[in-house]
Scaffold this motif. Structure first.
Motif, PDB file in Angstrom:
ATOM      1  N   UNK A 128       9.351 -20.771 -10.351  1.00 47.48           N
ATOM      2  CA  UNK A 128       9.094 -20.027  -9.109  1.00 47.48           C
ATOM      3  C   UNK A 128       8.041 -19.237  -9.452  1.00 47.48           C
ATOM      4  N   UNK A 129       7.093 -19.684  -8.126  1.00 50.86           N
ATOM      5  CA  UNK A 129       6.071 -18.915  -8.359  1.00 50.86           C
ATOM      6  C   UNK A 129       5.935 -17.631  -7.153  1.00 50.86           C
ATOM      7  N   UNK A 130       5.412 -16.760  -7.871  1.00 52.32           N
ATOM      8  CA  UNK A 130       5.410 -14.900  -6.911  1.00 52.32           C
ATOM      9  C   UNK A 130       4.006 -14.861  -6.348  1.00 52.32           C
ATOM     10  N   UNK A 131       4.551 -14.563  -4.873  1.00 53.04           N
ATOM     11  CA  UNK A 131       2.518 -14.833  -4.139  1.00 53.04           C
ATOM     12  C   UNK A 131       2.397 -13.101  -4.030  1.00 53.04           C
ATOM     13  N   UNK A 132       1.088 -13.035  -4.525  1.00 52.36           N
ATOM     14  CA  UNK A 132       0.565 -11.423  -3.884  1.00 52.36           C
ATOM     15  C   UNK A 132       1.074 -10.858  -2.697  1.00 52.36           C
ATOM     16  N   UNK A 133       1.218  -9.562  -2.622  1.00 54.07           N
ATOM     17  CA  UNK A 133       2.150  -9.295  -1.439  1.00 54.07           C
ATOM     18  C   UNK A 133       1.190  -9.262  -0.123  1.00 54.07           C
ATOM     19  N   UNK A 134       0.986  -9.252   0.810  1.00 52.79           N
ATOM     20  CA  UNK A 134       0.256  -8.871   2.404  1.00 52.79           C
ATOM     21  C   UNK A 134      -0.241  -7.253   1.618  1.00 52.79           C
ATOM     22  N   UNK A 135      -0.994  -6.481   2.076  1.00 50.62           N
ATOM     23  CA  UNK A 135      -1.138  -4.963   2.770  1.00 50.62           C
ATOM     24  C   UNK A 135      -0.414  -4.415   3.659  1.00 50.62           C
ATOM     25  N   UNK A 136      -0.251  -5.529   4.909  1.00 53.69           N
ATOM     26  CA  UNK A 136       0.479  -4.763   5.737  1.00 53.69           C
ATOM     27  C   UNK A 136       2.112  -4.268   5.014  1.00 53.69           C
ATOM     28  N   UNK A 137       2.335  -4.936   4.146  1.00 53.53           N
ATOM     29  CA  UNK A 137       3.780  -5.093   3.413  1.00 53.53           C
ATOM     30  C   UNK A 137       3.603  -3.942   2.272  1.00 53.53           C
ATOM     31  N   UNK A 138       2.840  -3.853   1.655  1.00 51.02           N
ATOM     32  CA  UNK A 138       2.350  -2.353   0.628  1.00 51.02           C
ATOM     33  C   UNK A 138       2.208  -1.303   1.210  1.00 51.02           C
ATOM     34  N   UNK A 139       1.409  -1.006   2.632  1.00 49.41           N
ATOM     35  CA  UNK A 139       1.277   0.350   3.338  1.00 49.41           C
ATOM     36  C   UNK A 139       3.016   0.524   3.783  1.00 49.41           C
ATOM     37  N   UNK A 140       3.798  -0.524   4.968  1.00 46.74           N
ATOM     38  CA  UNK A 140       5.004  -0.540   4.878  1.00 46.74           C
ATOM     39  C   UNK A 140       5.574   0.253   3.562  1.00 46.74           C
ATOM     40  N   UNK A 141       5.925   0.038   2.184  1.00 43.94           N
ATOM     41  CA  UNK A 141       6.767   0.567   0.708  1.00 43.94           C
ATOM     42  C   UNK A 141       6.086   1.865   0.832  1.00 43.94           C
ATOM     43  N   UNK A 142       4.783   1.850   0.601  1.00 38.86           N
ATOM     44  CA  UNK A 142       3.838   3.354   0.554  1.00 38.86           C
ATOM     45  C   UNK A 142       4.404   4.433   1.525  1.00 38.86           C
ATOM     46  N   UNK A 143       4.245   3.642   2.141  1.00 39.38           N
ATOM     47  CA  UNK A 143       4.289   5.082   3.281  1.00 39.38           C
ATOM     48  C   UNK A 143       6.275   5.709   3.224  1.00 39.38           C
ATOM     49  N   UNK A 144       7.031   4.845   3.379  1.00 39.53           N
ATOM     50  CA  UNK A 144       8.344   4.870   2.414  1.00 39.53           C
ATOM     51  C   UNK A 144       8.582   5.367   1.811  1.00 39.53           C
ATOM     52  N   UNK A 145       7.901   5.075   0.420  1.00 40.94           N
ATOM     53  CA  UNK A 145       7.410   6.340  -1.094  1.00 40.94           C
ATOM     54  C   UNK A 145       7.295   7.537  -0.761  1.00 40.94           C
ATOM     55  N   UNK A 146       7.224   7.393   0.603  1.00 43.70           N
ATOM     56  CA  UNK A 146       6.222   9.293  -0.473  1.00 43.70           C
ATOM     57  C   UNK A 146       6.733  10.157   1.145  1.00 43.70           C
ATOM     58  N   UNK A 147       7.128   9.168   2.135  1.00 39.07           N
ATOM     59  CA  UNK A 147       8.024  10.311   3.018  1.00 39.07           C
ATOM     60  C   UNK A 147       9.722  10.251   1.743  1.00 39.07           C
ATOM     61  N   UNK A 148      10.283   9.915   1.237  1.00 39.63           N
ATOM     62  CA  UNK A 148      11.243   9.567   0.519  1.00 39.63           C
ATOM     63  C   UNK A 148      11.128  11.154  -0.555  1.00 39.63           C
ATOM     64  N   UNK A 149       9.917  10.736  -1.188  1.00 41.11           N
ATOM     65  CA  UNK A 149       8.917  12.277  -2.249  1.00 41.11           C
ATOM     66  C   UNK A 149       8.746  13.073  -1.038  1.00 41.11           C
ATOM     67  N   UNK A 150       9.131  13.593  -0.136  1.00 37.46           N
ATOM     68  CA  UNK A 150       8.524  14.561   0.090  1.00 37.46           C
ATOM     69  C   UNK A 150       6.620  14.099   0.760  1.00 37.46           C
ATOM     70  N   UNK A 151       6.251  13.736   0.813  1.00 34.37           N
ATOM     71  CA  UNK A 151       4.570  13.595   0.747  1.00 34.37           C
ATOM     72  C   UNK A 151       4.486  12.731   1.800  1.00 34.37           C
ATOM     73  N   UNK A 152       3.511  13.363   3.145  1.00 36.68           N
ATOM     74  CA  UNK A 152       3.177  12.577   4.526  1.00 36.68           C
ATOM     75  C   UNK A 152       1.602  11.931   3.385  1.00 36.68           C
ATOM     76  N   UNK A 153       1.571  10.706   3.987  1.00 37.15           N
ATOM     77  CA  UNK A 153       0.300   9.961   4.498  1.00 37.15           C
ATOM     78  C   UNK A 153      -0.862   9.316   4.994  1.00 37.15           C
ATOM     79  N   UNK A 154      -1.398   9.660   5.067  1.00 39.67           N
ATOM     80  CA  UNK A 154      -2.142   8.843   6.240  1.00 39.67           C
ATOM     81  C   UNK A 154      -2.496   7.593   5.941  1.00 39.67           C
ATOM     82  N   UNK A 155      -2.447   6.543   7.695  1.00 38.13           N
ATOM     83  CA  UNK A 155      -2.371   5.258   7.735  1.00 38.13           C
ATOM     84  C   UNK A 155      -3.922   4.621   7.000  1.00 38.13           C
ATOM     85  N   UNK A 156      -5.103   5.694   7.097  1.00 40.02           N
ATOM     86  CA  UNK A 156      -6.071   5.373   5.915  1.00 40.02           C
ATOM     87  C   UNK A 156      -5.746   4.702   5.108  1.00 40.02           C
ATOM     88  N   UNK A 157      -5.368   6.168   4.138  1.00 40.50           N
ATOM     89  CA  UNK A 157      -5.142   6.137   3.011  1.00 40.50           C
ATOM     90  C   UNK A 157      -4.102   4.906   2.121  1.00 40.50           C
TER      91      UNK A 157
END
Length: 547
Positions: free
Chosen positions: A173-202
């Motif tokens: 099974x070959x695992x693909x690189x994760x697209x930028x949009x999917x990483x952004x979505x996951x990052x913003x979700x984790x930041x929100x759950x951690x009580x931190x706001x993060x700008x879209x550019x960041x």
């Protein structure tokens, strides 16, 4: 309890939480639901794409007593035992540190025993490509025909290093690189759950820096959260990872394009004094020129380049004065610099040297197409015609003039002056054909130095004076002229001449055909000049036909 890193805290617990690996998730889920479980799996892909996470989820799913839709429940005794490490039926091995034959023999001896509580005994071998040749050979037979209660899951970032005999025994099974949009979505979700706001550019910057590895992105986010700010900005991420802004890179590119060496060196000094990573800066510079190449190649670069529209617009403007093959040459130069920086102790010196080379346009264009090189020459000629070039005037080495296209009259005048210079030069050669008196001494010096081949070719040659700092050597045959014209031989001759003349001179090799007898021509020229002067005085039109 001690602090748990974010990438461990937010590791997916079920298949549904795994980001952007649907092709692997779907296959493994169906195999669990249908009971078609293979004895060996191979997970391949770059770092941080979920190989080990998927292996752990799969090891729980095949042993879970209350599996739902192929996912582990993570609540039963078996799942809890695997999660807290108390159940010894799932063994995770690091092949980088356990790569010997004896380590694999221990596994081979243990597989015959049935699992204590779980349904399957699962061996997760991470970085399996690090195993030695002997270890691979010891694993072959067990991997081919393991007991029915054993499952092997091999994970690696370099599957090409695995023997073909291992690859043929596994489901790959070959695992693909994760697209930028999917990483952004996951990052913003984790930041929100951690009580931190993060700008879209960041979040976008973090996603780009991770290069398709979600674990790297979460680690960068963890480091940024440690700043203690309630809101993470683009500048916060830049300060944490040691990067420079796109504006700074654009200014460096402008300085290189405009040949402003002082401005480039000032930018490098600013980069170093702020403690930025030079290697990372060069990588960003390469990517910036890559974007310039795309802007010069396609009509809609915004579909390919992931950057704000104002940045793309600036790149389009920067492309106006650059040819595509020039951009490619810059990318090659910077790529060589990027490789050299890994082994140098003076990264700043290498960076400054390369940027000055780019400013002076001393790039290797050897592999550029002939048509592109012709276009480059035409561009340089046009630049000279527009901007002019400084040249010394007669009688004054410090004064300068410029060659500009200022109308037919000026052009004719320049052509006339050029022809006069050529006639004067020919006349000087003819006048000085008798040679310079020190020539025999120069020949003796060459002979004493052991330069017999050069000496033999110069025996029949004559030395003439072409100017205050220029001399010519007149050869009777072409072979001698071609031999002495070689840079290494000409350098020796110039060195001897400088020694006897007491000043720095340049040598030009000439053939006998370059020497013309201008005595009669001089008399004729004097007569023509007198006639022209008389015609001007009495205002009579004069047309001289040279036959």
């Amino acid at each position: 309890m001690s602090y748990l890193a974010l990438y461990r805290k937010w590791r997916p617990m079920v298949f549904e939480d795994v980001v952007e690996q649907e092709h692997v998730v779907k296959t493994l889920r169906n195999s669990i639901c249908s009971g078609r479980i293979a004895h060996a799996y191979l997970f391949c892909g770059t770092r941080g794409t979920g190989k080990t996470t998927m292996a752990k989820i799969f090891s729980r799913a095949v042993n879970c007593v209350d599996s739902k839709n192929g996912d582990p429940c993570n609540q039963c005794e078996v799942c809890q035992g695997i999660l807290n490490g108390s159940l010894l039926d799932v063994i995770e091995i690091d092949a980088a540190s356990n790569n010997s034959v004896d380590d694999i023999r221990d596994i081979r001896d243990e597989v015959i025993y049935t699992p204590s509580k779980a349904r399957y005994k699962v061996y997760i071998i991470d970085e399996v490509h690090m195993l030695s040749t002997g270890a691979f050979n010891a694993l072959l037979k067990t991997l081919e025909e393991p007991p029915a209660h054993v499952i092997f899951i091999l994970a690696t970032t370099e599957p090409h290093k695995l023997p073909a005999t291992i690859l043929s025994r596994c489901q790959r099974f070959d695992f693909r690189r994760i697209p930028v949009d999917s990483i952004v979505k996951r990052i913003e979700y984790i930041a929100k759950e951690s009580g931190v706001e993060i700008q879209r550019e960041a979040s976008k910057l973090i996603a780009k820096l991770s290069d398709g590895a979600l674990r790297d992105a979460i680690s960068i986010l963890d480091q940024c959260i440690s700043l203690g700010n309630k809101e993470l900005t683009y500048e916060d991420v830049l300060s944490v990872v040691g990067l420079v802004t796109d504006t700074f890179i654009g200014e460096v590119v402008d300085a290189v394009k405009n040949r402003e060496i002082q401005r480039v060196l000032k930018a490098v000094d600013e980069l170093v004094m702020e403690g930025k990573n030079i290697g990372q800066f060069v990588s960003e510079l390469v990517m910036y020129y890559r974007n310039l190449m795309i802007c010069s190649s396609v009509s809609n670069p915004e579909e390919i380049i992931d950057a704000p529209m104002d940045s793309i617009q600036k790149m389009k403007e920067q492309c106006n004065g650059l040819e595509r093959f020039e951009i490619v040459a810059v990318i090659k130069e910077l790529s060589l610099l990027e490789a050299a920086l890994k082994s140098t102790t003076h990264p700043r010196v290498l960076l400054e040297t390369t940027l000055i080379k780019l400013c002076e346009n001393r790039m290797d264009l050897g592999d550029a197409g002939v048509l592109e090189r012709i276009q480059s020459l035409e561009k340089n000629v046009n630049d000279i015609m527009e901007k002019g070039i400084a040249v010394p005037k007669n009688g004054s080495g410090s004064s300068t003039g410029s060659l500009k296209d200022s109308g037919n009259a000026d052009s004719g005048k320049e052509n006339l002056e050029s022809e006069d210079d050529k006639r004067i030069e020919k006349k000087n050669i003819a006048k000085n054909v008798k040679g310079i008196e020190i020539w025999p001494k120069v020949l003796d010096e060459l002979k004493s130095r052991g330069r017999m081949v050069i000496y033999s070719h110069l025996l029949d040659a004559k030395l003439i004076e072409l100017g205050s700092n220029r001399v010519g050597i007149v050869f009777k045959n072409t072979i001698g002229k071609m031999f002495v014209e070689k840079s290494e031989n000409l350098e020796v001759v110039e060195e001897c001449l400088c020694e006897f003349l007491g000043k720095k001179v340049r040598v030009k090799c000439l053939g006998e055909e370059d020497i013309v007898d201008t005595e009669k021509k001089e008399e004729k020229d004097e007569l023509i000049e007198k006639v022209q002067d008389f015609a001007e005085k009495v205002d009579i039109p004069l047309n001289i036909i040279d036959e």
